[in-house]
Design a protein around this motif. Structure first.
Motif, PDB file in Angstrom:
ATOM      1  N   LYS A   1      -0.941  -8.184  -8.698  1.00 28.15           N
ATOM      2  CA  LYS A   1      -1.436  -8.668  -9.893  1.00 28.15           C
ATOM      3  C   LYS A   1      -0.532  -8.066 -11.172  1.00 28.15           C
ATOM      4  O   LYS A   1      -0.023  -8.716 -12.103  1.00 28.15           O
ATOM      5  CB  LYS A   1      -3.013  -8.326 -10.127  1.00 28.15           C
ATOM      6  N   GLN A   2      -0.411  -6.741 -11.037  1.00 25.47           N
ATOM      7  CA  GLN A   2       0.466  -5.997 -11.937  1.00 25.47           C
ATOM      8  C   GLN A   2       1.992  -6.734 -12.052  1.00 25.47           C
ATOM      9  O   GLN A   2       2.571  -6.763 -12.886  1.00 25.47           O
ATOM     10  CB  GLN A   2       0.604  -4.495 -11.614  1.00 25.47           C
ATOM     11  N   ALA A   3       2.455  -6.834 -10.751  1.00 33.32           N
ATOM     12  CA  ALA A   3       4.025  -7.420 -10.659  1.00 33.32           C
ATOM     13  C   ALA A   3       3.954  -8.750 -11.520  1.00 33.32           C
ATOM     14  O   ALA A   3       5.038  -9.144 -12.268  1.00 33.32           O
ATOM     15  CB  ALA A   3       4.400  -7.407  -9.174  1.00 33.32           C
ATOM     16  N   GLU A   4       2.891  -9.657 -10.991  1.00 34.77           N
ATOM     17  CA  GLU A   4       2.602 -11.015 -11.470  1.00 34.77           C
ATOM     18  C   GLU A   4       3.044 -10.959 -13.234  1.00 34.77           C
ATOM     19  O   GLU A   4       3.543 -11.679 -13.687  1.00 34.77           O
ATOM     20  CB  GLU A   4       1.518 -11.733 -11.025  1.00 34.77           C
ATOM     21  N   LYS A   5       2.106 -10.010 -13.756  1.00 35.42           N
ATOM     22  CA  LYS A   5       2.217  -9.781 -15.161  1.00 35.42           C
ATOM     23  C   LYS A   5       3.426  -9.711 -15.935  1.00 35.42           C
ATOM     24  O   LYS A   5       3.684 -10.026 -17.030  1.00 35.42           O
ATOM     25  CB  LYS A   5       1.184  -8.551 -15.378  1.00 35.42           C
ATOM     26  N   ILE A   6       4.371  -8.860 -15.082  1.00 33.83           N
ATOM     27  CA  ILE A   6       5.612  -8.842 -15.791  1.00 33.83           C
ATOM     28  C   ILE A   6       6.655  -9.369 -15.130  1.00 33.83           C
ATOM     29  O   ILE A   6       7.933  -9.183 -15.255  1.00 33.83           O
ATOM     30  CB  ILE A   6       5.887  -7.154 -15.513  1.00 33.83           C
ATOM     31  N   GLY A   7       6.235 -10.430 -14.349  1.00 27.67           N
ATOM     32  CA  GLY A   7       7.143 -11.516 -13.843  1.00 27.67           C
ATOM     33  C   GLY A   7       8.187 -10.954 -12.810  1.00 27.67           C
ATOM     34  O   GLY A   7       9.191 -11.275 -12.758  1.00 27.67           O
ATOM     35  N   LYS A   8       7.643 -10.070 -11.806  1.00 28.05           N
ATOM     36  CA  LYS A   8       8.385  -9.306 -11.055  1.00 28.05           C
ATOM     37  C   LYS A   8       8.050  -9.730  -9.471  1.00 28.05           C
ATOM     38  O   LYS A   8       6.856  -9.890  -9.320  1.00 28.05           O
ATOM     39  CB  LYS A   8       8.435  -7.849 -11.296  1.00 28.05           C
ATOM     40  N   ILE A   9       9.115  -9.812  -8.650  1.00 24.92           N
ATOM     41  CA  ILE A   9       8.594  -9.885  -7.086  1.00 24.92           C
ATOM     42  C   ILE A   9       9.048  -8.450  -6.687  1.00 24.92           C
ATOM     43  O   ILE A   9      10.003  -7.774  -6.757  1.00 24.92           O
ATOM     44  CB  ILE A   9       9.706 -10.898  -6.391  1.00 24.92           C
ATOM     45  N   GLN A  10       7.803  -7.563  -6.409  1.00 21.86           N
ATOM     46  CA  GLN A  10       7.813  -6.251  -6.134  1.00 21.86           C
ATOM     47  C   GLN A  10       8.055  -6.093  -4.484  1.00 21.86           C
ATOM     48  O   GLN A  10       7.255  -6.500  -3.842  1.00 21.86           O
ATOM     49  CB  GLN A  10       6.516  -5.551  -6.521  1.00 21.86           C
ATOM     50  N   SER A  11       9.157  -5.343  -4.132  1.00 24.67           N
ATOM     51  CA  SER A  11       9.532  -5.183  -2.588  1.00 24.67           C
ATOM     52  C   SER A  11       8.583  -3.799  -2.341  1.00 24.67           C
ATOM     53  O   SER A  11       8.394  -3.117  -3.016  1.00 24.67           O
ATOM     54  CB  SER A  11      10.681  -4.818  -2.575  1.00 24.67           C
ATOM     55  N   ILE A  12       7.872  -4.059  -1.176  1.00 25.15           N
ATOM     56  CA  ILE A  12       7.370  -2.851  -0.572  1.00 25.15           C
ATOM     57  C   ILE A  12       7.360  -2.660   0.745  1.00 25.15           C
ATOM     58  O   ILE A  12       8.002  -3.660   1.625  1.00 25.15           O
ATOM     59  CB  ILE A  12       5.663  -3.354  -0.720  1.00 25.15           C
ATOM     60  N   LEU A  13       6.878  -1.546   1.473  1.00 25.29           N
ATOM     61  CA  LEU A  13       6.803  -1.285   2.805  1.00 25.29           C
ATOM     62  C   LEU A  13       5.376  -1.135   2.965  1.00 25.29           C
ATOM     63  O   LEU A  13       4.542  -0.614   2.121  1.00 25.29           O
ATOM     64  CB  LEU A  13       7.581  -0.304   3.224  1.00 25.29           C
ATOM     65  N   VAL A  14       4.703  -1.196   4.159  1.00 26.55           N
ATOM     66  CA  VAL A  14       3.550  -0.942   4.731  1.00 26.55           C
ATOM     67  C   VAL A  14       3.692   0.606   5.366  1.00 26.55           C
ATOM     68  O   VAL A  14       4.406   0.483   6.202  1.00 26.55           O
ATOM     69  CB  VAL A  14       2.796  -1.700   5.416  1.00 26.55           C
ATOM     70  N   GLN A  15       2.700   1.522   4.856  1.00 23.52           N
ATOM     71  CA  GLN A  15       2.788   2.887   5.564  1.00 23.52           C
ATOM     72  C   GLN A  15       1.794   2.802   6.749  1.00 23.52           C
ATOM     73  O   GLN A  15       0.640   2.510   6.462  1.00 23.52           O
ATOM     74  CB  GLN A  15       2.415   3.894   4.668  1.00 23.52           C
ATOM     75  N   VAL A  16       2.315   3.209   7.878  1.00 21.98           N
ATOM     76  CA  VAL A  16       1.671   3.224   8.927  1.00 21.98           C
ATOM     77  C   VAL A  16       1.050   4.418   9.473  1.00 21.98           C
ATOM     78  O   VAL A  16       2.132   5.301   9.479  1.00 21.98           O
ATOM     79  CB  VAL A  16       2.108   2.255  10.261  1.00 21.98           C
ATOM     80  N   LYS A  17      -0.057   5.004   9.601  1.00 23.41           N
ATOM     81  CA  LYS A  17      -0.497   6.018  10.258  1.00 23.41           C
ATOM     82  C   LYS A  17      -0.649   6.069  11.801  1.00 23.41           C
ATOM     83  O   LYS A  17      -1.485   5.596  12.246  1.00 23.41           O
ATOM     84  CB  LYS A  17      -1.878   6.552   9.485  1.00 23.41           C
ATOM     85  N   LEU A  18       0.170   7.007  12.304  1.00 22.77           N
ATOM     86  CA  LEU A  18       0.149   7.027  13.723  1.00 22.77           C
ATOM     87  C   LEU A  18      -0.251   8.406  14.236  1.00 22.77           C
ATOM     88  O   LEU A  18      -0.420   8.588  15.418  1.00 22.77           O
ATOM     89  CB  LEU A  18       1.705   6.867  14.155  1.00 22.77           C
TER      90      LEU A  18
END
Ligand SMILES: *Cc1c(COP(=O)(O)O)cnc(C)c1O
Length: 242
Positions: free
Chosen positions: A124-141
């Motif tokens: 939602k926040q990325a859309e507001k500023i017209g950005k495609i936000q790159s992310i990683l998902v953190q996995v708990k092992l």
């Protein structure tokens, strides 16, 4: 000396990659600058470092804005590594939903997405500023209470939800094993994350980036497939406890 530390680490990264039959170019060094001041960050840039990792939004915000005034013209890109002509900032610490708005303004990559709610807020926040936000998902092992991350069981569901979010670009996975004196003990965690990534691929999720490995165990992580290592102490020395 930072410059010696940096070149020693670049060398160790290369050797670890070659031991594993990989190209050193596949591994990005993320210099973890939490608690490190901007004078030292400027030295780090001179020493050839281009990607910086912070674990707190507010601390990063101050440093990034202070540095903006000091670094003009923009830093030239390194010959290798394909950097965009400046430095990159990564968020490597836990992110609270109410700071998502600032996080999308500041960071090129957020390593620590671990819930649908956070992913939706970032979208939602990325859309507001017209950005495609790159992310990683953190996995708990590990079972440690203090560690954040999505459990292995819930991962696919989270990946499916993220796929629907148009302003997020999912690049891969991140994990943080428990601390061990002997880095070999961290190896099964790194191997596990890679396995999980390979399994997710069979389900149609392309997750090229694996953010794993810190000062004490990055070589083992690279042998197990890390594409990003997050290194603080081995570059900048021991942190004071803040
Ligand atoms: C502090 C930190 C690091 C760096 O740890 P070092 O042992 O100093 O290299 C890496 N990843 C995360 C998530 C951190 O918080």
């Amino acid at each position: 000396m930072l410059i010696e530390n940096a070149s020693a680490i670049f060398k160790r990264i290369s050797h670890a990659a070659m031991r594993a039959g990989r190209s050193p170019d596949e591994v990005k060094l993320i210099a973890v600058t939490k608690t490190v001041g901007i004078e030292t960050i400027k030295e780090a840039i001179d020493a050839g470092l281009r990607i910086f990792g912070e674990n707190r939004v507010q601390e990063a915000q101050k440093k990034i804005s202070d540095l903006k005034f000091e670094i003009t013209p923009p830093i030239p890109p390194l010959e290798k590594g394909g950097m965009k002509g400046g430095v990159e900032w990564h968020l490597i610490g836990h992110l609270q939903k109410n700071k998502a708005k600032y996080a999308v303004q500041l960071f090129d990559l957020i390593h620590t997405v671990d819930s649908i709610e956070l992913a939706e807020e970032l979208n939602k926040q990325a859309e507001k500023i017209g950005k495609i936000q790159s992310i990683l998902v953190q996995v708990k092992l590990s079972e440690e209470e203090t560690k954040h991350g999505v459990s292995e069981d819930e991962l696919i569901l989270l990946l499916e939800e993220i796929k629907k979010l148009k302003n997020l670009k999912l690049e891969g996975l991140m994990t943080m094993p428990p601390f061990f004196d002997n880095p070999e003990e961290a190896r099964p965690y790194f191997r596990r994350l890679r396995k999980i990534r390979d399994n997710a691929k069979e389900k149609g999720f392309m997750l090229p980036e694996l953010s794993m490995g810190m000062s004490g165990d990055f070589e083992v992580a690279i042998e197990e497939g890390a594409t990003m290592v997050r290194i603080g102490t081995a570059l900048f020395g021991e942190r004071e406890n803040k």
